[in-house]
Write an enzyme that holds these catalytic residues in place. Structure first.
Site, short mmCIF file in Angstrom:
data_model
loop_
_atom_site.label_atom_id
_atom_site.label_comp_id
_atom_site.label_asym_id
_atom_site.label_seq_id
_atom_site.Cartn_x
_atom_site.Cartn_y
_atom_site.Cartn_z
CG ASP A 1 6.19 4.31 -6.89
OD1 ASP A 1 5.85 4.16 -5.64
OD2 ASP A 1 4.32 4.82 -7.68
CG HIS B 1 5.45 3.67 -11.73
ND1 HIS B 1 4.63 3.66 -11.71
CD2 HIS B 1 5.67 4.55 -10.66
CE1 HIS B 1 3.07 3.89 -11.01
NE2 HIS B 1 4.61 4.84 -10.32
CG ASP C 1 2.13 2.28 -8.17
OD1 ASP C 1 1.18 2.40 -7.96
OD2 ASP C 1 2.03 4.04 -8.39
CG ASN D 1 -1.88 4.36 -8.05
OD1 ASN D 1 -1.02 4.99 -7.42
ND2 ASN D 1 -2.19 5.85 -8.85
CG HIS D 2 0.23 2.77 -11.71
ND1 HIS D 2 -0.49 2.78 -12.79
CD2 HIS D 2 0.11 4.24 -10.79
CE1 HIS D 2 -0.07 4.58 -12.93
NE2 HIS D 2 0.17 4.73 -11.74
CG HIS E 1 1.53 2.91 -3.46
ND1 HIS E 1 2.57 2.81 -3.14
CD2 HIS E 1 0.66 3.96 -4.20
CE1 HIS E 1 2.27 3.62 -4.84
NE2 HIS E 1 1.12 4.31 -5.34
CG HIS F 1 1.33 7.87 -4.02
ND1 HIS F 1 0.72 7.38 -5.31
CD2 HIS F 1 -0.87 8.63 -3.82
CE1 HIS F 1 -0.14 8.08 -6.08
NE2 HIS F 1 -0.80 8.26 -5.17
#
Length: 471
Positions: free
Chosen positions: A191, A193, A224, A256-257, A315, A420
Site C-alpha cells: 500500500d 496511500h 492502494d 480496494n481503494h 491486494h 491491505h
C-alpha cells in the site's frame, strides 16, 4: 536504523514467524530452488548510484580510484584508441604508470551513454516521460512538497499530461490478463496511500540511474495507490508513468481503494480522498474529469499475479470456494480471457452481460475477495475450509492458515504476498510462514509505523526490506 530499533524490528519479524530461524518451505516438485524467507532489516541509507559521476562509476568498475574521465585526453605511455562508432570521445582508460587498461565501451551501451550524457533523450517523449520528469524535478524531499503546486500554468499542463497518460496506461493495462505471470528478480511494493515521500524514497533507491528502462529487474505494486495520504494524485501518476515507460517490468495490481465508490467517498475521507484531491489541485471541472478518467484506468488493472509459479500475489487475499474444494478451479477462473473488469464493486451487475448471471456473479465474488479479504485473527471462528467473517463488513471474508495452505498446495505454490493492512514494521509474516503482508507507507495516519518492500531473487530467496518512519 538504530541498533535498538533494528533489534526491535528483528524481534517483531521473528515473533511473527514463530521465532527462531526463518522457515524453509519444502522443495517444489520441479526441482527449482525453494523460496526461503530471510530478513534484511535496514533503512536504505546507502548512496544512490545516480548521484555518482561517470568517473566514479568507472573507478568502481575497474577497481582503481584514480581512473580518468573517459572524455579527458590521456597522457603517458598508453595510446588512445580510435573512438568506436556511436561513442564520440570514448577511449580506453588507464592509470598512470600502469599496464592495466580499462575500456569503458565494455560496460557502456548506447542507452547508458545517452542517459549519462543526455538525460533528456528524444526517445522519452511520451506523457509518461513528461510526468515522470516533472514529478522527480518538482519534488522537494526536505519539505515533502511539490514546487509546481502554486504555479497554475504547470498545474494545467500536468492535467493535460495526466489525461494523456491515463489513455496510454489504460490501453496497456487492458491488454494484460487479470492474472499476471511474472519472473524474478522482482521488488514487491505494498500500500502507498498517497505517501509520495516513501514511494519516491524506494523508487529513487531502486531505479538504476533513475531510469526504469535501464533497471534490470521488475516491480510489482499490490494496489492502494490513493487515499489517506496528501499526494494521491502524484503517487498514482508516478506509478502510471513508470508503467508506460516500461510496460514489461512495472506491474500494477488493483486495490480496494481503486474503486470510485471508495476513492470518491468525501463523507468518509474528506480532503484525503482522491476525488477531493483532484478537484483541489486541478479545479472542479478538470479535477472531476481527471478523477473519472483515473477510475477508468483502475478498472483495467489486473487483480492478481504469480511470481515464478510459486508466489501468489494480490491486494487482499485469496478467493473463497465457489462450490466444493474437490472442484477447485479458482486459478482457472482468474485465467479465463472473458473475466470481466468491474468499474466498481458497488454497482449493480449488468443483466445484459453475455457471460450469464452465474459466471458474472462468480467473477464479482472473486474480485471482491482478491481486493478486500484479510487473514483471520487468532481464535476467529472459521468454517471447515478455513474461511470466516471479516470485521470490515458483512460480505467480506477472512481466511485462516488452512485456507491458505489448501490454496497454495492445490495450485503448486509455496507463498502468498498481500497488502491491505498497516503493519508496525511495514511487513508481517504469518505464523505459518506462508502469508506475508506488505505495507509501504510509513507513519500511516500518524501511527508511527514503518514501511516495507520485498525482493524476490531467482535463487529462491525472499528479502524483507524495512524503512523506519521519519521523525
Amino acid at each position: 536504523m538504530s541498533k535498538p530499533a533494528a533489534k526491535k524490528a528483528a524481534a517483531a519479524s521473528s515473533s511473527s514467524s514463530g521465532g527462531g530461524d526463518a522457515p524453509v518451505v519444502a522443495p517444489p516438485a520441479s526441482g527449482k530452488a525453494t523460496f526461503r524467507i530471510s530478513t534484511m532489516i535496514k533503512s536504505i541509507e546507502g548512496e544512490n548510484i545516480a548521484d555518482r559521476t561517470l568517473q566514479e562509476v568507472l573507478a568502481r568498475a575497474s577497481g582503481r580510484p584514480d581512473v580518468r574521465d573517459p572524455d579527458t585526453p590521456l597522457t603517458g605511455k598508453t595510446k588512445a584508441a580510435k573512438p568506436k562508432s556511436g561513442f564520440p570521445n570514448f577511449r580506453p582508460v588507464a592509470s598512470p604508470g600502469s599496464d592495466v587498461s580499462f575500456n569503458p565501451d565494455s560496460i557502456t551501451t548506447p542507452h547508458t551513454y545517452a542517459v549519462v550524457h543526455a538525460p533528456t533523450s528524444p526517445k522519452k517523449s511520451s506523457a509518461g516521460a513528461k510526468v515522470f520528469r516533472l514529478l522527480k524535478k518538482a519534488w522537494d524531499s526536505e519539505s515533502h512538497s511539490f514546487s509546481y503546486r502554486d504555479n497554475p500554468q504547470v498545474v494545467m499542463e500536468l492535467s493535460h499530461d495526466a489525461l494523456e497518460l491515463c489513455a496510454e496506461a489504460a490501453k496497456i493495462l487492458e491488454s494484460e490478463p487479470i492474472f499476471l505471470k511474472l519472473s524474478s528478480n522482482v521488488f514487491v511494493i505494498g500500500d502507498v496511500h498517497g505517501n509520495f515521500t516513501d514511494l519516491f524514497f524506494f523508487m529513487n533507491k531502486l531505479l538504476l540511474f533513475g531510469d526504469i528502462e535501464m533497471t534490470p529487474y521488475s516491480f510489482l505494486a499490490l494496489g492502494d495507490y490513493v487515499d489517506r495520504g496528501e499526494y494521491s494524485v502524484e503517487c498514482v501518476l508516478l506509478c502510471l508513468a513508470l508503467k508506460c515507460l516500461s510496460p514489461s517490468t512495472f506491474f500494477m495490481l488493483r486495490g480496494n481503494h481503486e474503486d470510485p465508490m471508495v476513492n470518491g467517498d468525501t463523507m468518509t475521507y474528506g480532503d484525503d480522498c482522491l476525488k477531493a484531491q483532484c478537484t483541489i489541485l486541478f479545479g472542479e471541472d478538470t479535477g472531476m474529469t481527471v478523477w473519472d478518467t483515473l477510475n477508468g484506468v483502475f478498472r483495467s488493472m489486473p487483480l492478481a499475479a504469480c511470481i515464478d509459479g510459486k508466489i501468489f500475489c494480490s491486494h487482499g487475499g485469496i478467493p473463497r470456494y465457489y462450490g466444493t474444494p474437490e472442484n477447485d478451479d479458482r486459478i482457472r477462473v482468474m485465467e479465463s480471457k472473458d473475466f470481466p473488469r468491474f468499474r466498481s464493486l458497488f454497482e449493480p451487475l449488468d443483466p445484459s452481460s453475455s457471460l450469464g448471471r452465474d459466471k458474472l456473479e462468480r467473477c464479482w465474488v472473486a474480485t471482491f475477495d482478491l481486493m478486500w479479504s484479510d487473514p483471520s485473527d487468532e481464535g476467529a471462528e472459521l468454517n471447515q475450509w478455513g474461511f470466516g467473517q471479516n470485521d470490515r463488513g458483512e460480505s467480506i471474508i477472512s481466511f485462516g492458515e488452512l485456507a491458505v495452505e489448501n490454496f497454495l498446495t492445490t495450485h503448486g505454490m509455496e507463498l502468498m504476498f498481500r497488502a491491505h493492512q498497516e503493519k508496525s514494521d511495514g511487513l508481517k509474516l504469518s505464523k505459518s510462514a506462508k502469508c506475508l503482508t506488505i505495507f509501504s507507507s510509513s507513519n500511516y495516519q500518524g501511527h508511527g509505523n514503518g514501511a516495507g518492500v520485498v525482493y524476490v531473487s531467482p535463487t529462491g530467496k525472499v528479502k524483507m526490506i524495512m524503512k523506519e518512519p521519519e521523525a
